[in-house]
Structure formats: structure tokens, C-alpha cells
Design a protein around this motif. Structure first.
Motif, PDB file in Angstrom:
ATOM      1  N   GLU A  93       0.222  -2.667  -5.901  1.00 29.12           N
ATOM      2  CA  GLU A  93       1.129  -3.525  -5.134  1.00 29.12           C
ATOM      3  C   GLU A  93       2.384  -3.843  -5.947  1.00 29.12           C
ATOM      4  OE1 GLU A  93      -1.517  -6.755  -4.120  1.00 29.12           O
ATOM      5  OE2 GLU A  93      -1.790  -5.960  -2.074  1.00 29.12           O
ATOM      6  N   ALA A  94       2.203  -4.076  -7.247  1.00 29.95           N
ATOM      7  CA  ALA A  94       3.356  -4.378  -8.093  1.00 29.95           C
ATOM      8  C   ALA A  94       4.297  -3.182  -8.199  1.00 29.95           C
ATOM      9  CB  ALA A  94       2.884  -4.804  -9.490  1.00 29.95           C
ATOM     10  N   ALA A  95       3.744  -1.979  -8.102  1.00 31.16           N
ATOM     11  CA  ALA A  95       4.568  -0.769  -8.156  1.00 31.16           C
ATOM     12  C   ALA A  95       5.307  -0.534  -6.844  1.00 31.16           C
ATOM     13  CB  ALA A  95       3.702   0.432  -8.489  1.00 31.16           C
ATOM     14  N   GLY A  96       4.941  -1.300  -5.811  1.00 32.86           N
ATOM     15  CA  GLY A  96       5.603  -1.133  -4.524  1.00 32.86           C
ATOM     16  C   GLY A  96       5.094   0.038  -3.717  1.00 32.86           C
ATOM     17  N   LEU A  97       3.900   0.510  -4.031  1.00 31.54           N
ATOM     18  CA  LEU A  97       3.332   1.631  -3.288  1.00 31.54           C
ATOM     19  C   LEU A  97       2.603   1.124  -2.048  1.00 31.54           C
ATOM     20  CD1 LEU A  97       1.892   3.602  -6.345  1.00 31.54           C
ATOM     21  CD2 LEU A  97       3.914   4.178  -5.006  1.00 31.54           C
ATOM     22  N   PRO A  98       2.817   1.735  -0.893  1.00 34.50           N
ATOM     23  CA  PRO A  98       2.166   1.279   0.337  1.00 34.50           C
ATOM     24  C   PRO A  98       0.661   1.520   0.295  1.00 34.50           C
ATOM     25  CG  PRO A  98       3.341   3.339   0.721  1.00 34.50           C
ATOM     26  CD  PRO A  98       3.703   2.899  -0.667  1.00 34.50           C
ATOM     27  N   LEU A  99      -0.125   0.521   0.616  1.00 34.11           N
ATOM     28  CA  LEU A  99      -1.576   0.638   0.540  1.00 34.11           C
ATOM     29  C   LEU A  99      -2.141   1.747   1.434  1.00 34.11           C
ATOM     30  CD1 LEU A  99      -2.760  -3.085   0.255  1.00 34.11           C
ATOM     31  CD2 LEU A  99      -2.205  -1.442  -1.549  1.00 34.11           C
ATOM     32  N   PRO A 100      -1.594   2.001   2.625  1.00 29.86           N
ATOM     33  CA  PRO A 100      -2.148   3.097   3.434  1.00 29.86           C
ATOM     34  C   PRO A 100      -1.989   4.466   2.787  1.00 29.86           C
ATOM     35  CG  PRO A 100      -0.873   1.606   4.809  1.00 29.86           C
ATOM     36  CD  PRO A 100      -0.592   1.217   3.388  1.00 29.86           C
ATOM     37  N   ALA A 101      -1.136   4.555   1.765  1.00 30.51           N
ATOM     38  CA  ALA A 101      -0.925   5.832   1.088  1.00 30.51           C
ATOM     39  C   ALA A 101      -1.723   5.913  -0.203  1.00 30.51           C
ATOM     40  CB  ALA A 101       0.557   6.028   0.789  1.00 30.51           C
ATOM     41  N   CYS A 102      -2.790   5.107  -0.298  1.00 31.40           N
ATOM     42  CA  CYS A 102      -3.616   5.073  -1.504  1.00 31.40           C
ATOM     43  C   CYS A 102      -5.074   5.348  -1.143  1.00 31.40           C
ATOM     44  CB  CYS A 102      -3.522   3.694  -2.178  1.00 31.40           C
ATOM     45  SG  CYS A 102      -1.832   3.187  -2.568  1.00 31.40           S
ATOM     46  N   THR A 103      -5.793   5.911  -2.099  1.00 32.53           N
ATOM     47  CA  THR A 103      -7.216   6.194  -1.912  1.00 32.53           C
ATOM     48  C   THR A 103      -7.951   5.873  -3.200  1.00 32.53           C
ATOM     49  OG1 THR A 103      -6.782   7.981  -0.338  1.00 32.53           O
ATOM     50  CG2 THR A 103      -8.951   7.963  -1.369  1.00 32.53           C
ATOM     51  N   ALA A 104      -9.125   5.259  -3.067  1.00 35.81           N
ATOM     52  CA  ALA A 104      -9.990   5.003  -4.216  1.00 35.81           C
ATOM     53  C   ALA A 104     -11.209   5.908  -4.149  1.00 35.81           C
ATOM     54  CB  ALA A 104     -10.431   3.541  -4.241  1.00 35.81           C
ATOM     55  N   ILE A 105     -11.557   6.484  -5.282  1.00 37.31           N
ATOM     56  CA  ILE A 105     -12.806   7.233  -5.433  1.00 37.31           C
ATOM     57  C   ILE A 105     -13.742   6.298  -6.185  1.00 37.31           C
ATOM     58  CG2 ILE A 105     -13.879   9.375  -6.197  1.00 37.31           C
ATOM     59  CD1 ILE A 105     -11.537   9.750  -4.241  1.00 37.31           C
ATOM     60  N   SER A 106     -14.662   5.680  -5.467  1.00 34.47           N
ATOM     61  CA  SER A 106     -15.420   4.591  -6.065  1.00 34.47           C
ATOM     62  C   SER A 106     -16.743   4.369  -5.346  1.00 34.47           C
ATOM     63  CB  SER A 106     -14.587   3.299  -6.006  1.00 34.47           C
ATOM     64  OG  SER A 106     -15.319   2.184  -6.458  1.00 34.47           O
ATOM     65  N   ALA A 107     -17.737   3.913  -6.117  1.00 39.84           N
ATOM     66  CA  ALA A 107     -19.011   3.524  -5.515  1.00 39.84           C
ATOM     67  C   ALA A 107     -18.900   2.155  -4.859  1.00 39.84           C
ATOM     68  CB  ALA A 107     -20.104   3.518  -6.580  1.00 39.84           C
ATOM     69  N   ALA A 108     -17.897   1.377  -5.255  1.00 43.09           N
ATOM     70  CA  ALA A 108     -17.669   0.072  -4.641  1.00 43.09           C
ATOM     71  C   ALA A 108     -16.980   0.252  -3.292  1.00 43.09           C
ATOM     72  CB  ALA A 108     -16.810  -0.797  -5.562  1.00 43.09           C
ATOM     73  N   ALA A 109     -17.194  -0.703  -2.384  1.00 40.75           N
ATOM     74  CA  ALA A 109     -16.658  -0.563  -1.023  1.00 40.75           C
ATOM     75  C   ALA A 109     -15.533  -1.534  -0.710  1.00 40.75           C
ATOM     76  CB  ALA A 109     -17.785  -0.746   0.000  1.00 40.75           C
ATOM     77  N   ASP A 110     -15.319  -2.541  -1.552  1.00 38.66           N
ATOM     78  CA  ASP A 110     -14.359  -3.605  -1.205  1.00 38.66           C
ATOM     79  C   ASP A 110     -12.952  -3.261  -1.694  1.00 38.66           C
ATOM     80  OD1 ASP A 110     -15.327  -3.756  -3.775  1.00 38.66           O
ATOM     81  OD2 ASP A 110     -15.147  -5.945  -3.909  1.00 38.66           O
ATOM     82  N   TRP A 111     -12.353  -2.237  -1.097  1.00 36.31           N
ATOM     83  CA  TRP A 111     -10.986  -1.851  -1.406  1.00 36.31           C
ATOM     84  C   TRP A 111     -10.102  -2.133  -0.193  1.00 36.31           C
ATOM     85  CZ3 TRP A 111      -9.705  -0.345  -6.245  1.00 36.31           C
ATOM     86  CH2 TRP A 111     -10.745   0.058  -7.093  1.00 36.31           C
TER      87      TRP A 111
END
Length: 773
Positions: free
Chosen positions: A41-59
Motif C-alpha cells: 500500500e505504501a508503494a502505491g500498488l493497487p491491491l487487485p493487481a497483487c497475489t500472495a502465495i501463502s498457506a494463510a488465508a487472511d489477505w
């Protein structure tokens, strides 16, 4: 510097240079995950254009599990977060690192970097194959990974403390800002359509780089007979590192061909791997108003042309006679399968040179001679300019180094003089490989050549898996031949019983087949070492180095009373191997003393080959195992060869049977006096083998294993096809290029004459005189 300001500066620098930057957040899992979101968010990147590879689900944006990272292949995002806390998979890094656009951030979450190598996670559990536990897995891969992160430019490292809640606060310590102050990116221009281009201008305007436009121009050769010059069945070889747009170029060319009414057959190791190709095809047909139908695996154009997908083994049969074929990620397919495409229409082989999907260097070394022998015009295409980011991107170069995507054997000149006499036999421990980067790159580079599909996970297996060990021959300090061995078996009674009842057991190929498929309750008891990979440098191949290495491995185990020098110190009962069966490979392993104990009745989905299992006993227990499985294989061979293996290449059958231990054959044939009369009569042109098929089968099997009668190869093929595979006479005559069915039947009788002479009883030979009187 705060996390917020660092993230903003990394993003600004990446945007200016059209490069990517990496941000490592090390610390407790909840804290680093929260810090990753704040940094994006601080970098100004839009969240819909991001993906997490993670076992956690709360992204707050898209996320996929660590074992589903393949979904990112062919896609791009402005930020990718790889959560390495629960599972750090090298494959996940390899699949995702190319999915970040220029100007984006690649964020890696990890525990404290100093302790990370000593911590075990979900990926380590996949390396802990029985009888080893997860505590036996080493942390060498992550130790090396951490070292590359700390020393490579363009990678920022932050330590995140427990209780983190503010990107402006002091819970984040910037260890390395990763800033490089790069020059601004050069403006990218795409050239006009090349002179003499046949495809429409719209196709070339869709290209994103000059390299890509030139590749599309070369792919015009797939028009074949309509091409203005050159061979009407050319082979176009498109090579590129990942992210250069080779699949897109192939998709644009396929779309142009479909617009012209052509039928284009596409294949790839995985349908999802062809998504980009189909997306560009669909885009071009839609833009031209020519999209008639889109069924996912088939796209039809109004012109009557189409682009359709088939899995590799089926595609190699060239179903419905396509006008052109495109093989995407060809490096991930075996050469024997690729060679079948050379018998068809114009074909393009697109391959990744240094990438997750396969080893283009391996493809080039192993397949180039096949292209030459095919006597086709070969058009070589190379794409060097990245599409998603600028050349020289530091994140890409870090990934190449960390995952050894560009590992290769020593240059030819350094090993040209290598012979079995000059080779020094060495045990390559993980410690040896970590201490010598050149040794690691050479050994892994050769192992890449040994198999058509090597993954980044294989590097971690080499360095960390407790069941694996590496042996090599070195010539003047350079690796010229290498073998990767996997310890198998030694399973306890309880584990063996579970496998016998149907449970699968990881990392124990031969014991699993012996026990679960072949119903041997004791098949998991003996300890074996399976040769997972073996490769010899292409510059000195066929010089005996591979055989020398196998002999040294056997000698080592025998000298140590059957014990491996660097693993459990336990007795080893046999050496084994399992591989996609070809005639040449069966000969190689047989010449080195390995004996056939099984041919799989199903084909490998990607290669279309049946697997052969072979063993080389080292102890009495190993000899007992090999003997009973050789005998069982001989007993079931007639049944499986007339059933699931009825279409198997006769040369594969011949070589597999010749490699069966002679002791598996009874001392005398079990033919009755009448059986012998029928065989002798048939050998003299009277009667039919249908009068006593079991007798003909037993004699054919005996000869194909023992070879005492000295039949010619074509005679052996005749016995395989007619007797063991029970093919129709007309089909046998056609396959063996006989003049007629009658001549084939005569040749059949001729083939049995030496079998009567070699194996026949006195009564059989006396009956033979009836026909010669």
C-alpha cells in the motif's frame, strides 16, 4: 528509513528503470504478513493487481496455496508475495518470480534469516521419505538462498519484530535497502512489419518487442507449401528465457494461420502452459472479427481454420492431419516424443532456455542431432529482450543464481580429453557442493541434461534430501559424468504391510512397485539405491564414462561391504533404475549388468513411454529379490504383451526380454512330444502355430531372453509381433515391410528352425528328419 519510505523508494526506482525490486521481510509470520500488505500500500500498488502465495488465508487481495503456485504461470501482477514461513518451495519461487511486471515488487516473507536454514517446514516434509523423518532433512538450500539474498543487488531486507502494527514505526529494521540508483529505462520501439511479411500488419502491431516481431516473421514458415521459398516442411526452433514472449509469438502466428484457413495443432506438457498461446490466438481472431467458436481447447475461425490442443502423446500421432504443429515448452518433453513430430507437417518447437518449465540447453544438446538427421530446413529463432521488464533486471538475475536456472556443464574444451582412465571418482556431498559454486553449477547442470524436466525443487533435493547422494567422475577438476542416487527400501514390517494394502510410499519407487503392484510382501525389505539420474557431458558422450561411473558406484558399495560411504552406513542389497523404456536405454543398462524385472502396463502421460525397472544385485537378499521378480516377469510377459503392451515397440520388447536374467528361464522347455511335432511341422511350412500357441510362445520367450539360437533382429521382431503380441498376419507383414503375408508366414517358419535345432529334444529333431527325407 521506515518500511513505508523504503517501499515507496523501491517502487519508484523500479518504475524508473522498468525493473523489479525484491523486498525480504524476516520475522514472525503474522507480523511479516501485515508488513507486506502495508509495504504494498505504501508503494502505491493497487491491491487487485497483487497475489500472495501463502498457506494463510487472511489477505486483502488474491491468494493461492503454496502448492498451487502454478496458477501464476503465464500471468503478470504488480506485486507477488511469497510466504515462505510455512512452506518455502523452490518451485513456487521459480513459477512466480517471472510473474511480476516491470515497476513491481517481489516480496518474500521468511523467519529470521539466521535461523531459517535450521527450521523445518512443509516443503521439508516432502523431502523426508521413509525411513527418514523431517529432522533428517538438511537446510543447505535455504542457507544458500539466504546468502544470495544478502549479497545480490536490488534486494531489500528488513527485520520485522513481534508486535508490528505500523509501517512508520520502529518495529521494522532496514538491514539492506536494496536500492541501486539505476539509469532510466530506454524507450522501447517495435519495428514495422519486416519486409516481405505475409501475415497482416495487425499481427505485427500486436508484437511488444522487435525480437517478438522477428520471431513471428520466422514462424511464417509454418505456412509450408504456400511459402514463397525454402522447405515446405521446415522446423522452426524458438528459444528464449522466460518472459521474452515466445508463447505469445507462437499464439500470434497460430492466429494468423487460422485466419488463413489453416488447421494448427498445439501441444504442451500441460494444457495450462499453453494458456498464453491460446489467449493471443483468441485475441487476434476476435480483433479480426473472425472468432467463430471458442471451446477452450479448440478455437475456430470463420475462415474454416482452427487452433486446437492435444496432449503430447496424442499430438505426436498428428490426429486429423493438421497443416502445422506448435510444440510449446518442448524442453519439458523427451526427445523420443519430439522426434515423432518430425515425420509430419511444418512444426515449431518453442522452448525455455533457462526456466522453470524445462532445460532448453538440454533440449538443444539432445535434440539438435535429431533435427539434422530429419533433413528439414531448420530455422533458429532467439528472443533475448524481456517483455515484462527491462534487460538486466536484478530480480531475474537473482532468481537465476538462487535456483541455478542457468546452470550448465563445463565448456567443451575443458573436458575434451576426458576418458575413463583420466576420470577421478568422487563422492559429492552437499557440503562439497555448497563450498564450491563451480562444482555445484557443473554437477547440477549435467543433472539437468539427464532429464527432460528438471525443476527448482530438484536443487533442494540435491542439497537437502536425506535419501539422496551424488557421485561423479571429474576430469582435471571438471565434472564429466554425474549420477544421483536415491536410497530405497529397508522398510519395516508395518510400513510394508500398509504399502501391500494400497498405501503409496514417497521416494521408494522400486519397493512401492514390488510391494503394491507386483504383490511381493517382502519387496520393501531389501535396501536398494536407485539411479535417479545419470548424465555424461555431451562432448565426451559414448566414450564409456557413464559405464565407468556405474562400475565405480558398484565397486564402492562392494568394497564397503555394501555400504554407502555418506549415508546410513547400512548394507545395500541392490542397485536399481526406473526410466522411460527405449531400445537404446535398455541396451545401455543391460550392458552395465542391470536386469529387467518389470515393464509398466501404462504409459507416462507426458512422454508416452512405458517404464522399465531393472536391478543389479549386490547381496544374497538382493539376488533373491531380483531372481523372483525376473521369474515373475517372465511368467507374466505373455499375458501383458497380448494385452496392455500389445502395441509396444517390438524393439523395446526385444531389448527388455534380452535383459532378463538367464536364470529366470527353466532349464528345459516344457513342451510335450506333440508340441514339438507342431513346432517342427510349422517350421517346415505345414500346419499353424494356432495348433499349439503356448508352445510357440514358450520357445519365443526362451529365445528372446537367452538368444542362444542367434536369430537376426527381424526374426526376433517377427516373434514379438506375431507370437507374443498376437498381431494379425497382415499387420505384421506391413510393419516388418514384408513383400506379402505369405512371405511373412514363411519367414515365421524359418525363424523356428534354429529354435528346434537349439532347444529341441531328440524326438523333435528326429521328427524334423521326416521333412528332410
Amino acid at each position: 528509513m521506515t518500511l513505508s519510505s523504503l517501499a515507496a523508494r523501491l517502487h519508484a526506482e523500479a518504475q524508473r528503470a522498468n525493473e523489479r525490486r525484491a523486498l525480504v521481510l524476516a520475522g514472525p509470520p503474522e507480523a511479516t504478513r501485515a508488513a507486506a500488505v502495508d509495504a504494498i500500500e505504501a508503494a502505491g500498488l493497487p491491491l487487485p493487481a497483487c497475489t500472495a502465495i501463502s498457506a494463510a488465508a487472511d489477505w486483502p487481495f488474491e491468494h493461492v496455496g503454496p502448492r498451487h503456485s502454478r496458477e501464476l504461470l503465464g500471468r503478470t501482477q504488480q506485486a507477488i508475495v511469497v510466504d515462505g514461513y510455512d512452506e518455502c518451495s523452490p518451485n513456487a519461487i521459480g513459477r512466480t518470480v517471472g510473474a511480476v511486471d516491470g515497476g513491481g515488487l517481489y516480496v518474500l516473507l521468511a523467519p529470521d534469516l539466521d535461523s531459517w536454514p535450521d527450521r523445518r517446514d512443509g516443503f521439508d516434509e516432502t523431502l523426508a521419505v521413509p525411513p527418514f523423518g523431517v529432522d533428517d532433512v538438511a537446510g543447505n538450500f535455504r542457507e544458500r538462498l539466504v546468502a544470495t539474498l544478502r549479497t545480490h543487488p536490488g534486494i531489500a531486507i528488513c527485520a520485522v519484530r513481534e508486535g508490528y502494527d505500523d509501517p512508520e514505526g520502529d518495529a521494522v529494521a532496514v538491514v539492506d535497502d536494496g536500492l541501486t540508483d539505476p539509469f532510466p529505462a530506454r524507450h522501447r520501439e517495435v519495428s514495422a512489419p519486416p519486409a516481405g511479411a505475409v501475415f497482416s500488419d495487425d499481427i505485427y502491431r500486436a508484437c511488444e518487442t522487435t525480437d517478438q516481431a522477428e520471431a513471428v516473421h520466422d514462424l511464417e514458415a509454418l505456412r509450408g507449401a504456400d511459402a514463397s521459398d525454402g522447405d515446405d516442411r521446415p522446423a522452426v526452433v524458438v528459444e528464449a528465457d522466460r518472459g521474452r514472449g515466445k508463447s505469445s509469438a507462437a499464439g500470434l502466428a497460430a492466429g494468423a494461420l487460422a485466419l488463413a484457413g489453416r488447421d494448427v495443432l498445439v501441444t504442451a506438457p500441460d494444457r495450462r502452459g499453453a494458456d498464453e498461446l491460446f489467449a493471443r490466438t483468441r485475441e487476434r481472431l476476435d480483433a479480426a472479427g473472425s472468432l467463430a467458436d471458442d471451446a477452450g481447447e479448440r478455437i475456430d475461425a470463420v475462415s474454416g481454420g482452427c487452433v486446437r490442443f492435444a496432449r503430447p502423446p496424442q499430438a505426436a500421432d498428428l490426429p486429423n492431419d493438421p497443416d502445422a504443429v506448435i510444440v510449446d515448452e518442448a524442453a519439458a518433453l523427451p526427445v523420443a516424443l519430439l522426434e515423432r513430430f518430425l515425420d509430419g507437417p511444418p512444426v515449431a518447437f518453442c522452448t525455455t532456455v533457462h526456466g522453470y518449465e524445462g532445460a532448453g540447453r538440454s533440449f538443444d544438446v539432445r535434440f539438435r542431432s535429431s533435427l539434422t538427421d530429419a533433413e528439414r530446413e531448420v530455422i533458429d529463432v532467439r528472443l533475448d529482450e524481456p517483455i515484462r521488464y527491462a534487460a538486466g533486471d536484478p530480480v531475474e538475475s537473482w532468481a537465476f543464481r538462487a535456483l541455478l536456472l542457468d546452470a550448465r556443464p563445463p565448456v567443451d574444451q575443458l573436458v575434451a580429453g576426458a576418458t575413463p582412465e583420466t576420470g577421478s571418482y568422487e563422492v559429492l556431498t552437499p557440503e562439497d557442493l555448497l563450498a564450491d559454486e563451480h562444482l555445484l553449477r557443473e554437477a547440477f547442470g549435467l543433472l539437468v541434461l539427464a532429464h527432460y524436466r528438471t525443476e527448482p525443487d530438484d536443487l533442494a533435493r540435491l542439497l537437502d534430501a536425506p535419501n539422496l547422494t551424488c557421485r561423479a567422475l571429474l576430469h582435471e577438476g571438471r565434472v564429466v559424468s554425474v549420477a544421483l542416487l536415491a536410497r530405497e527400501g529397508g522398510l519395516g514390517d508395518a510400513t510394508s504391510e500398509r504399502v501391500y494394502r494400497g498405501d503409496r510410499i514417497r521416494g521408494n519407487m522400486l519397493p512401492d512397485v514390488f510391494t503394491s503392484q507386483l504383490r511381493d510382501r517382502d519387496g520393501g525389505g531389501p535396501v536398494g539405491y536407485r539411479v535417479m539420474r545419470i548424465a555424461t557431458h555431451h562432448a565426451v558422450r559414448s566414450g564409456g564414462l557413464g559405464s565407468t561411473l556405474l562400475a565405480e558406484i558398484e565397486s564402492e558399495f562392494r568394497e564397503h561391504d555394501g555400504r554407502a560411504a555418506d549415508l546410513c552406513g547400512e548394507a545395500v542389497d541392490y542397485l536399481g533404475v526406473g526410466y522411460g523404456a527405449t531400445a537404446d536405454l535398455l541396451d545401455f543398462w543391460a550392458e552395465n549388468g542391470y536386469r529387467t524385472v518389470h515393464l509398466s502396463t501404462t504409459k507416462n502421460d507426458a512422454s508416452g513411454e512405458h517404464s522399465a525397472l531393472m536391478v543389479r544385485p549386490l547381496s544374497a537378499a538382493g539376488a533373491d529379490l531380483a531372481a523372483r521378480h525376473a521369474e515373475w516377469f517372465r511368467e507374466r510377459a505373455p499375458g501383458v504383451l497380448t494385452g496392455p503392451l500389445s502395441a509396444l515397440d517390438p524393439d523395446v520388447v526385444r531389448r527388455a526380454l534380452r535383459a532378463v536374467d538367464d536364470d529366470a528361464v527353466p532349464a528345459e522347455p516344457g513342451l510335450s512330444e506333440r508340441d514339438w511335432r507342431v513346432v517342427v511341422d510349422a517350421a517346415n511350412g505345414m500346419g499353424s502355430y494356432h495348433a499349439a500357441p503356448a508352445a510357440f510362445t514358450e520357445l519365443a520367450l526362451r529365445e528372446l531372453i537367452l538368444g542362444d539360437a542367434g536369430l537376426a533382429p527381424n526374426q526376433e521382431r517377427l516373434l514379438v509381433e506375431k507370437v507374443l503380441q498376437n498381431r494379425e498376419w497382415d499387420a505384421v507383414a506391413d510393419d516388418l515391410d514384408r513383400v506379402s503375408t505369405r512371405m511373412t508366414m514363411r519367414a515365421f517358419g524359418d525363424a523356428y528352425e534354429p529354435l528346434v535345432e537349439t532347444y529341441g529334444t531328440a524326438a523333435a529333431k528326429q521328427h524334423r528328419e521326416y521333412w528332410t527325407a
